[in-house]
Motif scaffolding. Structure first.
Motif, PDB file in Angstrom:
ATOM      1  N   LEU A 245       0.836  -1.184   0.000  1.00  0.00           N
ATOM      2  CA  LEU A 245       0.000   0.000   0.000  1.00  0.00           C
ATOM      3  C   LEU A 245       0.876   1.241   0.000  1.00  0.00           C
ATOM      4  N   THR A 246       0.426   2.283  -0.685  1.00  0.00           N
ATOM      5  CA  THR A 246       1.108   3.564  -0.657  1.00  0.00           C
ATOM      6  C   THR A 246       0.212   4.573   0.037  1.00  0.00           C
ATOM      7  N   PHE A 247       0.840   5.562   0.674  1.00  0.00           N
ATOM      8  CA  PHE A 247       0.107   6.574   1.415  1.00  0.00           C
ATOM      9  C   PHE A 247       0.608   7.941   0.998  1.00  0.00           C
ATOM     10  N   TYR A 248      -0.229   8.941   1.190  1.00  0.00           N
ATOM     11  CA  TYR A 248       0.181  10.294   0.861  1.00  0.00           C
ATOM     12  C   TYR A 248       1.149  10.865   1.887  1.00  0.00           C
ATOM     13  N   SER A 249       1.134  10.340   3.098  1.00  0.00           N
ATOM     14  CA  SER A 249       1.997  10.857   4.149  1.00  0.00           C
ATOM     15  C   SER A 249       2.008   9.863   5.301  1.00  0.00           C
ATOM     16  N   PRO A 250       2.996   9.961   6.216  1.00  0.00           N
ATOM     17  CA  PRO A 250       2.971   9.120   7.416  1.00  0.00           C
ATOM     18  C   PRO A 250       1.690   9.305   8.226  1.00  0.00           C
ATOM     19  N   ALA A 251       1.141  10.515   8.231  1.00  0.00           N
ATOM     20  CA  ALA A 251      -0.100  10.758   8.982  1.00  0.00           C
ATOM     21  C   ALA A 251      -1.235   9.904   8.430  1.00  0.00           C
ATOM     22  N   GLU A 252      -1.316   9.777   7.086  1.00  0.00           N
ATOM     23  CA  GLU A 252      -2.362   8.930   6.523  1.00  0.00           C
ATOM     24  C   GLU A 252      -2.103   7.469   6.853  1.00  0.00           C
ATOM     25  N   ALA A 253      -0.838   7.058   6.847  1.00  0.00           N
ATOM     26  CA  ALA A 253      -0.504   5.673   7.183  1.00  0.00           C
ATOM     27  C   ALA A 253      -0.940   5.342   8.607  1.00  0.00           C
ATOM     28  N   VAL A 254      -0.696   6.265   9.526  1.00  0.00           N
ATOM     29  CA  VAL A 254      -1.090   6.059  10.922  1.00  0.00           C
ATOM     30  C   VAL A 254      -2.606   6.003  11.041  1.00  0.00           C
ATOM     31  N   ALA A 255      -3.301   6.919  10.368  1.00  0.00           N
ATOM     32  CA  ALA A 255      -4.774   6.925  10.418  1.00  0.00           C
ATOM     33  C   ALA A 255      -5.341   5.643   9.827  1.00  0.00           C
ATOM     34  N   TRP A 256      -4.706   5.134   8.761  1.00  0.00           N
ATOM     35  CA  TRP A 256      -5.151   3.882   8.150  1.00  0.00           C
ATOM     36  C   TRP A 256      -5.020   2.733   9.134  1.00  0.00           C
ATOM     37  N   GLY A 257      -3.943   2.721   9.932  1.00  0.00           N
ATOM     38  CA  GLY A 257      -3.768   1.675  10.933  1.00  0.00           C
ATOM     39  C   GLY A 257      -4.894   1.656  11.947  1.00  0.00           C
ATOM     40  N   VAL A 258      -5.339   2.839  12.346  1.00  0.00           N
ATOM     41  CA  VAL A 258      -6.472   2.940  13.271  1.00  0.00           C
ATOM     42  C   VAL A 258      -7.749   2.475  12.581  1.00  0.00           C
ATOM     43  N   ASP A 259      -7.937   2.886  11.321  1.00  0.00           N
ATOM     44  CA  ASP A 259      -9.127   2.523  10.559  1.00  0.00           C
ATOM     45  C   ASP A 259      -9.242   1.012  10.380  1.00  0.00           C
ATOM     46  N   GLN A 260      -8.123   0.304  10.314  1.00  0.00           N
ATOM     47  CA  GLN A 260      -8.125  -1.150  10.174  1.00  0.00           C
ATOM     48  C   GLN A 260      -8.438  -1.870  11.486  1.00  0.00           C
ATOM     49  N   GLY A 261      -8.556  -1.104  12.578  1.00  0.00           N
ATOM     50  CA  GLY A 261      -8.837  -1.707  13.880  1.00  0.00           C
ATOM     51  C   GLY A 261      -7.614  -2.276  14.565  1.00  0.00           C
ATOM     52  N   ALA A 262      -6.425  -1.924  14.066  1.00  0.00           N
ATOM     53  CA  ALA A 262      -5.198  -2.463  14.635  1.00  0.00           C
ATOM     54  C   ALA A 262      -4.795  -1.767  15.933  1.00  0.00           C
ATOM     55  N   PHE A 263      -5.264  -0.538  16.131  1.00  0.00           N
ATOM     56  CA  PHE A 263      -4.883   0.240  17.308  1.00  0.00           C
ATOM     57  C   PHE A 263      -6.112   0.960  17.849  1.00  0.00           C
ATOM     58  N   PRO A 264      -6.206   1.106  19.155  1.00  0.00           N
ATOM     59  CA  PRO A 264      -7.401   1.723  19.737  1.00  0.00           C
ATOM     60  C   PRO A 264      -7.472   3.227  19.532  1.00  0.00           C
ATOM     61  N   THR A 265      -6.311   3.885  19.416  1.00  0.00           N
ATOM     62  CA  THR A 265      -6.288   5.333  19.270  1.00  0.00           C
ATOM     63  C   THR A 265      -5.201   5.733  18.281  1.00  0.00           C
ATOM     64  N   ALA A 266      -5.302   6.978  17.801  1.00  0.00           N
ATOM     65  CA  ALA A 266      -4.266   7.508  16.904  1.00  0.00           C
ATOM     66  C   ALA A 266      -2.933   7.626  17.633  1.00  0.00           C
ATOM     67  N   GLU A 267      -2.988   7.910  18.925  1.00  0.00           N
ATOM     68  CA  GLU A 267      -1.747   8.034  19.686  1.00  0.00           C
ATOM     69  C   GLU A 267      -1.022   6.695  19.756  1.00  0.00           C
ATOM     70  N   ALA A 268      -1.779   5.617  19.989  1.00  0.00           N
ATOM     71  CA  ALA A 268      -1.169   4.288  20.052  1.00  0.00           C
ATOM     72  C   ALA A 268      -0.583   3.899  18.702  1.00  0.00           C
ATOM     73  N   ALA A 269      -1.289   4.241  17.634  1.00  0.00           N
ATOM     74  CA  ALA A 269      -0.791   3.926  16.298  1.00  0.00           C
ATOM     75  C   ALA A 269       0.471   4.715  15.986  1.00  0.00           C
ATOM     76  N   GLN A 270       0.492   5.983  16.369  1.00  0.00           N
ATOM     77  CA  GLN A 270       1.674   6.808  16.130  1.00  0.00           C
ATOM     78  C   GLN A 270       2.883   6.279  16.881  1.00  0.00           C
ATOM     79  N   GLU A 271       2.680   5.848  18.104  1.00  0.00           N
ATOM     80  CA  GLU A 271       3.773   5.286  18.900  1.00  0.00           C
ATOM     81  C   GLU A 271       4.318   4.020  18.237  1.00  0.00           C
ATOM     82  N   ALA A 272       3.408   3.158  17.755  1.00  0.00           N
ATOM     83  CA  ALA A 272       3.845   1.934  17.094  1.00  0.00           C
ATOM     84  C   ALA A 272       4.565   2.241  15.791  1.00  0.00           C
ATOM     85  N   TYR A 273       4.093   3.241  15.073  1.00  0.00           N
ATOM     86  CA  TYR A 273       4.715   3.634  13.796  1.00  0.00           C
ATOM     87  C   TYR A 273       6.142   4.137  14.032  1.00  0.00           C
TER      88      TYR A 273
END
Length: 304
Positions: A245-273
């Motif tokens: 998958l390609t993303f327009y920015s790291p911010a979109e990649a992080v938001a996509w991770g949350v959208d997939q249900g992989a992380f409970p919050t954007a903060e948790a996804a950002q930390e994992a990223y």
């Protein structure tokens, strides 16, 4: 019993994606779908089509580009309308507005939370899907192919980003692409949910006459007189999540991770990223996004 038993022989609604180059006949394909057809005309070309039994969502051009207005108008007018097909031409123009706005706002630091802009875009896509599939009609999603260059090599670019295509697959039962061979054109079945893929159904009669029915025959195996052409060493047939998958920015990649249900919050996804980037030490954005999508799709690795 008041309920009706589900038919074991009826074909499912045509929930199809159709992509091709400008001038390939994507909009004309709408006329071969079951009529009457309701056009959500984000590209503003509905008056160019002649024939069929076409209805417009609204006389206001802005309504065709607003996901909220689309939902309101469909909910108000679809029941009892006898509309057989809803055509979105093109979904690129609808979602592209959200993408461009998110990029501009983030670049100008108008968003305190840069991830939220991409979350909002994902919500619009989800709302649009639910709005057009809620009424039991056939649905045709259209977007474009363009020639592009990547690292000096010729590429074919799809105008709908991969992240949006992946979200859309939950509402599809086939992904189609217009192909050409000398003076004829056809439809390549790139992917189907229930049947085979990789065959081409040629437009032998012109104007796509009978092609949707022959596509169904090829996918579901009933006798419709179809003679599909298997693709050997031809275009790659991809599934929902194959490839990077390609993303327009790291911010979109992080938001996509949350959208997939992989992380409970954007903060948790950002930390994992951030942790993944530090551990993997990718050489470029493509390697980072490959590692990120791998992490998001494999929960056991997130728990490690």
């Amino acid at each position: 019993m008041a309920f009706k038993r589900v038919s074991q022989t009826a074909l499912p609604p045509r929930r199809w994606a159709l992509k091709g180059y400008y001038g390939d006949g994507k909009s004309t394909f709408i006329l071969a779908m079951q009529q009457p057809t309701l056009m959500i005309d984000a590209d503003g070309r509905r008056h160019e089509l002649k024939g069929g039994e076409l209805y417009e969502l609204s006389e206001e051009a802005a309504d065709h580009r607003s996901v909220e207005r689309i939902q309101d108008l469909l909910d108000a007018n679809m029941p009892g309308s006898d509309i057989r097909t809803i055509a979105i031409d093109s979904v690129t123009s609808l979602i592209g507005v959200s993408i461009a706005r998110a990029m501009l706002d983030n670049a100008a630091d108008r968003n305190r939370n840069k991830n939220q802009a991409w979350v909002d875009k994902a919500e619009k896509m989800r709302l649009l899907q639910d709005a057009v599939t809620a009424h039991g009609s056939h649905v045709l999603w259209i977007w474009h192919l363009e020639d592009a260059q990547l690292n000096g090599k010729a590429q074919i670019r799809e105008t709908l980003p991969e992240t949006e295509r992946e979200r859309l697959y939950r509402s599809l039962n086939a992904s189609l692409r217009i192909v050409r061979e000398e003076d004829r054109r056809g439809v390549l079945v790139e992917w189907s949910r229930e049947g085979p893929s990789g065959m081409i159904v040629w437009d032998d009669e012109g104007h796509w006459k009978g092609v949707p029915e022959r596509i169904e025959a090829a996918i579901y195996g009933h006798d419709g007189g179809v003679r599909p052409t298997p693709v050997a060493n031809g275009p790659a047939v991809t599934g929902v999540s194959e490839g990077v998958l390609t993303f327009y920015s790291p911010a979109e990649a992080v938001a996509w991770g949350v959208d997939q249900g992989a992380f409970p919050t954007a903060e948790a996804a950002q930390e994992a990223y951030d942790q993944l980037k530090a551990d993997a030490k990718p050489r470029n954005a493509r390697e980072m996004y490959a590692a990120w999508t791998d992490l998001v799709h494999k929960p056991q690795r997130r728990r490690a």
